[in-house]
Write a protein that holds these residues in place. Structure first.
Motif, mmCIF file in Angstrom:
data_model
loop_
_atom_site.group_PDB
_atom_site.id
_atom_site.type_symbol
_atom_site.label_atom_id
_atom_site.label_comp_id
_atom_site.label_asym_id
_atom_site.label_seq_id
_atom_site.Cartn_x
_atom_site.Cartn_y
_atom_site.Cartn_z
ATOM 1 N N LEU A 105 -107.607 -24.603 18.343
ATOM 2 C CA LEU A 105 -107.469 -26.043 18.129
ATOM 3 C C LEU A 105 -108.835 -26.720 18.249
ATOM 4 C CD1 LEU A 105 -104.192 -26.891 20.109
ATOM 5 C CD2 LEU A 105 -104.463 -26.798 17.631
ATOM 6 N N VAL A 106 -109.593 -26.350 19.280
ATOM 7 C CA VAL A 106 -110.902 -26.954 19.501
ATOM 8 C C VAL A 106 -111.879 -26.597 18.379
ATOM 9 C CG1 VAL A 106 -112.910 -26.934 21.046
ATOM 10 C CG2 VAL A 106 -110.616 -27.088 22.001
ATOM 11 N N ARG A 107 -111.756 -25.407 17.814
ATOM 12 C CA ARG A 107 -112.664 -24.971 16.753
ATOM 13 C C ARG A 107 -112.343 -25.570 15.395
ATOM 14 N NH1 ARG A 107 -113.828 -18.476 17.565
ATOM 15 N NH2 ARG A 107 -115.066 -18.662 19.480
ATOM 16 N N SER A 108 -111.175 -26.155 15.236
ATOM 17 C CA SER A 108 -110.743 -26.660 13.936
ATOM 18 C C SER A 108 -111.279 -28.064 13.674
ATOM 19 C CB SER A 108 -109.206 -26.675 13.866
ATOM 20 O OG SER A 108 -108.763 -27.375 12.721
ATOM 21 N N GLU A 109 -112.113 -28.205 12.667
ATOM 22 C CA GLU A 109 -112.601 -29.528 12.290
ATOM 23 C C GLU A 109 -111.453 -30.406 11.804
ATOM 24 O OE1 GLU A 109 -114.723 -32.849 11.670
ATOM 25 O OE2 GLU A 109 -115.387 -31.052 12.748
ATOM 26 N N LYS A 110 -110.479 -29.806 11.166
ATOM 27 C CA LYS A 110 -109.310 -30.544 10.683
ATOM 28 C C LYS A 110 -108.554 -31.182 11.855
ATOM 29 C CE LYS A 110 -105.176 -29.658 7.877
ATOM 30 N NZ LYS A 110 -104.421 -28.583 7.172
ATOM 31 N N VAL A 111 -108.363 -30.424 12.921
ATOM 32 C CA VAL A 111 -107.673 -30.935 14.110
ATOM 33 C C VAL A 111 -108.533 -31.983 14.814
ATOM 34 C CG1 VAL A 111 -106.851 -30.298 16.420
ATOM 35 C CG2 VAL A 111 -106.244 -28.891 14.442
ATOM 36 N N ARG A 112 -109.826 -31.713 14.940
ATOM 37 C CA ARG A 112 -110.721 -32.666 15.612
ATOM 38 C C ARG A 112 -110.765 -34.002 14.880
ATOM 39 N NH1 ARG A 112 -114.155 -28.115 15.811
ATOM 40 N NH2 ARG A 112 -115.641 -29.107 14.396
ATOM 41 N N GLU A 113 -110.812 -33.946 13.537
ATOM 42 C CA GLU A 113 -110.841 -35.182 12.757
ATOM 43 C C GLU A 113 -109.545 -35.964 12.932
ATOM 44 O OE1 GLU A 113 -112.090 -38.259 10.661
ATOM 45 O OE2 GLU A 113 -113.357 -36.577 11.284
ATOM 46 N N SER A 114 -108.420 -35.270 12.978
ATOM 47 C CA SER A 114 -107.143 -35.937 13.215
ATOM 48 C C SER A 114 -107.129 -36.604 14.585
ATOM 49 C CB SER A 114 -105.998 -34.915 13.102
ATOM 50 O OG SER A 114 -104.742 -35.542 13.180
#
Length: 247
Positions: A105-114
């Protein structure tokens, strides 16, 4: 879409309404300090758990619900999954430990942007299920009616779908009619999965229009009041001289 309609499309909001038509899901609410770490991103390893109390707490919060799930888990947040990580590319998102769940989750730019947009409140946990790619579809609901249906996985043509395309459309149409009364948002995009027994399960709900991908419908600029039916990838062709020959 207005704010209330967009909010309904968050998994923790629609799940209680449609729980009988989707995969069993557990939810872990994220503390403010964990959200800040998620937004910041970066790498995660076992040492982080010992050094950072916030990381240690979120790992422990995830541990019990994940232990109740037999085998691997599929992890996501309210509006998206870490599909842009190597874990998803290599293992389709399967994770076993809470440490791995948090790491991707922390590595995902998609999740971080959300998370930066204020859309993340929960971690969503499901039993991992290896999907048959021929059974995943994207449905387009316009004013409560099914108006289009696209093959979801566009890596290749699936010949077996051609002979059952009308049956798939009819089943999807019946499904939408049966659950329409549960949907406060009548125009939306729904990802579904046909089980081996023919039951339809909802994978996710998405907002109408960009940035949701219209897949084989190609564009959002069309007359959606006219049903487009089910759209599948064309069979491959080989070129012989000036003649294109279908396999």
């Amino acid at each position: 879409m207005n704010a209330a309609e967009l909010d309904f499309l968050r998994t923790p909001v629609w799940y209680p309404v449609l729980a009988g038509h989707t995969f069993l899901t557990s939810f872990v609410k994220l503390r403010k300090d964990a959200l800040n770490i998620l937004i910041a991103g970066g790498d995660f390893d076992r040492e982080d758990e010992g050094r950072n109390p916030a990381v240690k707490r979120v790992i422990e919060d995830l541990r019990q619900p994940m232990a109740a799930i037999p085998g691997n888990c599929f992890v996501s947040v309210d509006r998206c999954a870490p599909t842009d990580t190597e874990r998803f590319a290599g293992k389709r998102g399967a994770v076993f430990s809470p440490e791995s769940a948090w790491k991707y989750l922390v590595r995902s730019e998609k999740v971080r942007e959300s998370a930066r947009r204020g859309e993340v409140e929960y971690v969503c946990l499901r039993p991992f299920r290896r999907m048959n790619r021929t059974r995943e579809f994207r449905l387009f609901l316009w004013e409560g009616r099914l108006v289009a249906m696209s093959q979801y996985n566009l890596d290749r043509h699936f010949r077996r779908l051609e002979g059952i395309r009308e049956k798939l459309w009819e089943k999807a149409e019946d499904f939408v009619r049966s659950i329409s009364w549960l949907l406060p948002v009548k125009t939306l995009v729904m990802d579904i999965y046909f089980t081996a027994s023919g039951k339809i399960l909802i994978i996710d709900l998405n907002p109408w229009g960009e940035p949701t991908d219209p897949l084989l419908l190609r564009t959002w600029e069309r007359n959606w009041s006219c049903p487009a039916g089910i759209v599948l990838m064309d069979p491959p062709t080989k070129i012989s001289g000036d003649v294109s020959v279908s396999f």
